[in-house]
Scaffold this active site. Structure first.
Site, mmCIF file in Angstrom:
data_model
loop_
_atom_site.group_PDB
_atom_site.id
_atom_site.type_symbol
_atom_site.label_atom_id
_atom_site.label_comp_id
_atom_site.label_asym_id
_atom_site.label_seq_id
_atom_site.Cartn_x
_atom_site.Cartn_y
_atom_site.Cartn_z
ATOM 1 N N THR A 105 0.899 -1.209 0.037
ATOM 2 C CA THR A 105 -0.010 -0.047 -0.024
ATOM 3 C C THR A 105 0.832 1.310 -0.086
ATOM 4 O OG1 THR A 105 -1.824 -0.923 1.067
ATOM 5 C CG2 THR A 105 -1.808 1.194 1.521
ATOM 6 N N SER B 134 1.281 -7.495 -0.926
ATOM 7 C CA SER B 134 1.887 -8.431 -0.161
ATOM 8 C C SER B 134 1.094 -9.855 0.277
ATOM 9 C CB SER B 134 2.509 -8.093 1.127
ATOM 10 O OG SER B 134 1.722 -7.981 2.343
ATOM 11 N N THR C 114 1.581 -4.178 4.335
ATOM 12 C CA THR C 114 1.618 -4.346 5.686
ATOM 13 C C THR C 114 0.877 -5.858 6.112
ATOM 14 O OG1 THR C 114 -0.586 -3.546 5.807
ATOM 15 C CG2 THR C 114 1.136 -1.857 6.245
ATOM 16 N N ASP C 115 0.086 -6.617 5.001
ATOM 17 C CA ASP C 115 -0.446 -7.475 5.359
ATOM 18 C C ASP C 115 0.320 -8.801 5.665
ATOM 19 O OD1 ASP C 115 -2.861 -6.324 5.122
ATOM 20 O OD2 ASP C 115 -3.268 -6.972 2.902
HETATM 21 C C1 SIN Z 1 0.041 -5.157 1.146
HETATM 22 O O1 SIN Z 1 0.059 -5.900 2.062
HETATM 23 O O2 SIN Z 1 0.608 -5.279 0.230
HETATM 24 C C2 SIN Z 1 -1.474 -4.541 0.860
HETATM 25 C C3 SIN Z 1 -1.934 -3.877 2.246
HETATM 26 C C4 SIN Z 1 -1.134 -2.888 2.764
HETATM 27 O O3 SIN Z 1 0.113 -2.426 2.522
HETATM 28 O O4 SIN Z 1 -1.475 -2.553 3.872
#
Ligand code: SIN
Length: 316
Positions: free
Chosen positions: A16, A65, A98-99
């Site tokens: 993100t 991710s 983040t995921d």
């Molecule tokens: C991801 O994990 O690539 C998408 C969501 C995020 O980064 O918050």
């Protein structure tokens, strides 16, 4: 005469933090992994407040991710290890989604546990948001990377600094989405200054060679959860397909439904490695005989995967 300025290498993997949305007010309907890492660094003022450091960027991957693969992990470990080995590089920053950040953070800790800082960062809002958090998070990560004496795998997000091995995502939307369970944060970045109240992380790394095996032949490790109505048939289905390791997310202090226990006994009898942790979001399995009991289920999966990768191949 002064030597050449030390470098911080910023590796991009997507997420993100590199995401864009058609509408600046949209925090959920965006596409992750759209901007290159050089653009992210430019949006974070290019580290201009760190005059004795030069920044270098490398795009290692460009993914959401949620779609993280073992092949991306292998490449990330290779590139991180190569940069860490360079004399002119003092620190690494990795921009990531983040995921699955807690999985990558745990993997990098166990495999590299570097003497130099390797700082992961991410964002909860896309780069196009009215108040995007990515540029500040990247600034804070660079501040920590440049900190004298910093070492080990760290994660910097929402103004907080965490030991990578302790990181856990605990909220799907809030800017302060991360925590470290009972361990808590290691420090905070406030006005571009690190305030630290715990030691830098350390550990005995397995070494990058542990992930060098051809990815197609990596062990298969799955997570099963104990819950009301568990009957163990999921384990039997996995045994029929072929599985090498199972992480069990037990209830409470690592208790497991008797029907699932019976299925796990069948799996063990077939040579499947089983690691037990808890599905509770805080705490550890008290009295656990296995280190996995202190890990989140997804981190316990990384631990078991690495154990199996590190194990000598079965003869014949
Ligand atoms: C991801 O994990 O690539 C998408 C969501 C995020 O980064 O918050």
């Amino acid at each position: 005469m002064e030597g050449p300025a030390r470098k911080i290498v910023v590796l991009g993997t997507g997420g993100t933090i590199a995401g864009t949305a058609p509408d600046a007010g949209d925090h959920v309907g965006y596409r992750a992994a759209q901007l290159g890492v050089a653009a992210l660094v430019a949006a974070a003022a290019g580290g201009t407040w760190l005059p004795s450091w030069q920044l270098e960027t490398e795009q290692v991957a460009q993914i959401d991710s949620a779609d993280l693969t073992h092949a991306v992990w292998q490449l990330l470990v290779r590139r991180a290890a190569a940069h860490l080995a360079r004399d002119d590089v003092g620190a690494l920053v990795v921009a990531h989604g983040t995921d699955t950040l807690e999985e990558t953070a745990y993997l990098l800790h166990r495999v590299l546990a570097p003497a130099k800082p390797l700082v992961l960062t991410a964002a909860m809002r896309p780069a196009t948001a009215l108040q995007a958090d990515g540029p500040q998070n990247l600034n804070d990560a660079l501040t920590v990377a440049a900190e004298s004496g910093a070492r080990g795998v760290l994660a910097v997000i929402g103004g907080q600094v965490f030991a990578g091995a302790e990181l856990r995502k605990q909220h799907p939307y809030r800017l302060d989405a991360f925590g470290a369970g009972d361990a808590g944060a290691l420090g905070a970045v406030e006005q571009g200054t690190l305030r630290r109240w715990r030691e830098w992380p350390s550990g005995a790394p397995l070494g990058p060679q542990v992930v060098e095996r051809e990815v197609r032949s990596w062990p298969r490790v799955e997570i099963v959860t104990s819950h009301a109505g568990s009957d163990g048939r999921i384990v039997d289905a996995l045994l029929a397909q072929g599985v090498d390791g199972l992480v069990v997310a037990g209830v409470g202090n690592g208790h497991v439904h008797t029907a699932l226990q019976a299925a796990l006994a069948r799996a063990r009898a077939r040579g499947v490695a089983v690691a037990l942790t808890t599905r509770c979001t805080q705490g550890v399995v008290v009295g656990a005989t296995d280190d996995a009991g202190a890990l989140t289920p997804v981190q316990a999966r990384v631990e078991l995967l690495l154990r199996l990768l590190a194990a000598p191949p079965e003869p014949g």
